[in-house]
Design an enzyme around this catalytic site. Structure first.
Site, PDB file in Angstrom:
ATOM      1  N   PHE A 138       0.782  -1.307  -0.022  1.00 32.06           N
ATOM      2  CA  PHE A 138       0.025   0.064  -0.048  1.00 32.06           C
ATOM      3  C   PHE A 138       0.986   1.325  -0.256  1.00 32.06           C
ATOM      4  O   PHE A 138       1.840   1.589   0.931  1.00 32.06           O
ATOM      5  CB  PHE A 138      -1.065  -0.068   1.185  1.00 32.06           C
ATOM      6  CG  PHE A 138      -1.769   1.283   1.258  1.00 32.06           C
ATOM      7  CD1 PHE A 138      -2.964   1.243   0.329  1.00 32.06           C
ATOM      8  CD2 PHE A 138      -1.546   2.507   1.769  1.00 32.06           C
ATOM      9  CE1 PHE A 138      -3.960   2.273   0.119  1.00 32.06           C
ATOM     10  CE2 PHE A 138      -2.313   3.417   1.527  1.00 32.06           C
ATOM     11  CZ  PHE A 138      -3.474   3.398   0.582  1.00 32.06           C
ATOM     12  N   ASP A 223       9.257   3.082   2.029  1.00 32.71           N
ATOM     13  CA  ASP A 223       7.993   3.771   2.359  1.00 32.71           C
ATOM     14  C   ASP A 223       7.622   3.664   3.845  1.00 32.71           C
ATOM     15  O   ASP A 223       7.254   2.732   4.238  1.00 32.71           O
ATOM     16  CB  ASP A 223       6.926   3.421   1.420  1.00 32.71           C
ATOM     17  CG  ASP A 223       5.499   4.019   1.750  1.00 32.71           C
ATOM     18  OD1 ASP A 223       5.632   4.598   2.879  1.00 32.71           O
ATOM     19  OD2 ASP A 223       4.583   3.898   1.078  1.00 32.71           O
ATOM     20  N   LYS A 252       2.392  11.002   7.161  1.00 29.81           N
ATOM     21  CA  LYS A 252       1.594  10.822   8.589  1.00 29.81           C
ATOM     22  C   LYS A 252       2.164  11.660   9.535  1.00 29.81           C
ATOM     23  O   LYS A 252       1.880  12.825   9.826  1.00 29.81           O
ATOM     24  CB  LYS A 252       1.391   9.461   8.667  1.00 29.81           C
ATOM     25  CG  LYS A 252       0.526   9.026   7.457  1.00 29.81           C
ATOM     26  CD  LYS A 252       0.036   7.205   7.593  1.00 29.81           C
ATOM     27  CE  LYS A 252      -0.964   6.954   6.443  1.00 29.81           C
ATOM     28  NZ  LYS A 252      -0.979   5.748   5.881  1.00 29.81           N
TER      29      LYS A 252
HETATM   30  C1  LIG Z   1      -0.982   6.020   4.361  1.00 25.12           C
HETATM   31  C2  LIG Z   1       0.043   5.448   3.551  1.00 25.12           C
HETATM   32  C3  LIG Z   1       0.377   6.115   2.379  1.00 25.12           C
HETATM   33  C4  LIG Z   1      -0.358   7.234   1.789  1.00 25.12           C
HETATM   34  O1  LIG Z   1      -0.407   8.107   2.518  1.00 25.12           O
HETATM   35  P1  LIG Z   1      -1.720   9.383   2.184  1.00 25.12           P
HETATM   36  O2  LIG Z   1      -1.185  10.509   3.014  1.00 25.12           O
HETATM   37  O3  LIG Z   1      -2.726   8.890   2.474  1.00 25.12           O
HETATM   38  O4  LIG Z   1      -1.658   9.717   0.605  1.00 25.12           O
HETATM   39  C5  LIG Z   1       1.362   5.535   1.728  1.00 25.12           C
HETATM   40  N1  LIG Z   1       2.056   4.429   2.210  1.00 25.12           N
HETATM   41  C6  LIG Z   1       1.907   4.017   3.279  1.00 25.12           C
HETATM   42  C7  LIG Z   1       2.957   2.808   3.556  1.00 25.12           C
HETATM   43  C8  LIG Z   1       0.849   4.366   4.069  1.00 25.12           C
HETATM   44  O5  LIG Z   1       0.495   3.669   5.299  1.00 25.12           O
END
Ligand SMILES: *Cc1c(COP(=O)(O)O)cnc(C)c1O
Length: 399
Positions: A138, A223, A252
């Site tokens: 994700f 990520d 985040k």
């Molecule tokens: C939440 C998340 C994203 C996307 O972030 P947004 O601020 O919702 O665009 C990308 N990678 C990971 C691992 C995430 O948990």
């Protein structure tokens, strides 16, 4: 039903399925609904609220900056961006940062950066760059990113997708090695797959990925939007294996629970492929975000939130492991990123999350089968213990 819920259902697109609660106030690890009822936030907005709701130091930084200057765009210098990026670079060990707003934008930025590096530095033939991603990843919701997704629902109805992405099973180092070609520019990976259901790869996986990438001149993109900034008990989840990714993506929690702030970090050999006009964002790195991002990083360090995540995570895990119930298939996690995998034949994740809500805990299921327990890192021992008791009670009501 609350009239607020009715009106949100009427006027807001139905791209989410919220639990039936209207939240009006938050403080630290707690939130309150419109009737004054208190809940422990074990969801933390998917880790965006790692510092807790309205952390005083972050609110102070926000208010101070707001009283001076909020947004000017990158057409000018602001007196806060250098402070933020210098601190981030020195703390995390990179030459430069590229500020964005949301996680998805930062991932897109990392992908663009890797491709451009591939053409300009690695000398991959034009339009041949390949990026490898993991099954069940994700990374956000843009078209390119859902193009890398293996989740049918995230893709359905949104094609065609950009070419140049390949998928390998998560945690499988041999598959990664086989997938690398001379045109591979990057491998993008989550140190723990959060949205997939708190999936932890075999020990040593990241380290091996880093070695493999180095050997083949492939950039490792981590990520850490969800796993980063203390969540798993280290500043970065990569730190558990002493890995320093070529490109680090944060989001985040970087916003301190008050703003969307994301950041891509890399060394000059990579970042220097970008020139004025190549890439940008109107809001990326705006003065207010820079002030808040700096406060979020400093608070993480000053309050040793990663260390807290270790101690409190162990306490929570130990408490949860005392619960034995046929609906519980597995309890796993690292630091304060914990998932309870359930048997959906006994109870559906959404129904279980509703039961938690009724008993005063905010959580959410992912993929119907994993309930996430990931509170703000500032949560107290007492509230962890209360959360364990509530979890026991919730499962005692599951037949
Ligand atoms: C939440 C998340 C994203 C996307 O972030 P947004 O601020 O919702 O665009 C990308 N990678 C990971 C691992 C995430 O948990």
């Amino acid at each position: 039903m609350s009239t607020i819920i009715k009106r949100e259902e009427q006027f807001c697109a139905h791209n989410y399925h919220p639990l039936p609660v209207v939240l009006v106030k938050g403080e630290g690890p707690l939130v309150w609904d419109e009737n004054g009822r208190e809940y422990i936030d074990m969801m933390s907005a998917y880790s965006a609220v790692s510092h807790g709701h309205r952390h005083p130091k972050i609110v102070k930084a926000l208010e101070e900056q707001l009283s001076r200057l909020a947004i000017v765009s990158r057409s000018y210098y602001s007196d806060t961006l250098a402070n933020f990026l210098q601190y981030a670079c020195e703390l995390l060990g990179y030459d430069k940062g590229l500020p964005m707003n949301t996680g998805a934008e930062a991932v897109e930025t990392a992908l663009k950066l890797a491709r451009k590096w591939g053409y300009k530095v690695k000398k991959v033939p034009a339009d041949k760059a390949e990026i490898i991603a993991c099954r069940n990843n994700f990374h956000g919701r843009t078209i390119a990113i859902v193009g890398m997704s293996t989740e049918e629902q995230y893709r359905d109805g949104f094609g065609p997708f950009p070419a140049g992405f390949n998928i390998v099973p998560y945690g499988d180092i041999d598959a990664l090695e086989k997938a690398i070609t001379p045109n591979t520019v990057a491998f993008i990976v989550e140190p723990i797959q959060g949205e997939a259901g708190i999936m932890i790869p075999p020990a040593g996986y990241l380290k091996k990925c880093a070695e493999l990438c180095k050997r083949h001149n492939v950039l490792l993109i981590a990520d850490e939007i969800q796993t980063g900034l203390g969540r798993t008990g280290k500043r970065l989840a990569c730190d558990h294996e002493g890995v320093s990714p070529d490109i680090l993506v944060l989001g985040k929690a970087l916003g301190g629970g008050v703003l969307p702030i994301s950041l891509v970090l890399a060394d000059n050999t990579i970042m220097s492929v970008l020139h004025p006009g190549d890439h940008g964002s109107t809001f990326g790195g705006y003065a207010l975000a820079a002030a808040v991002g700096l406060a979020a990083l400093k608070t993480l360090e000053e309050e040793k939130l990663a260390e807290r995540a270790v101690v409190l995570g162990e306490r929570l895990m130990k408490g949860l492991k005392t619960i034995s119930h046929p609906a519980i298939r597995d309890i796993r996690g690292k630091g304060l990123m914990i998932g309870i995998e359930i048997d959906p034949k006994i109870i559906h994740g959404h129904d279980l999350a509703e039961k938690f809500l009724q008993h005063g805990i905010l959580t959410k299921e992912t993929h119907h089968v994993v309930i996430r327990l990931a509170p703000p890192l500032v949560i107290s021992e007492e509230l962890i213990d209360r959360a364990i008791e509530i979890t026991k009670k919730v499962f005692s009501e599951v037949q």
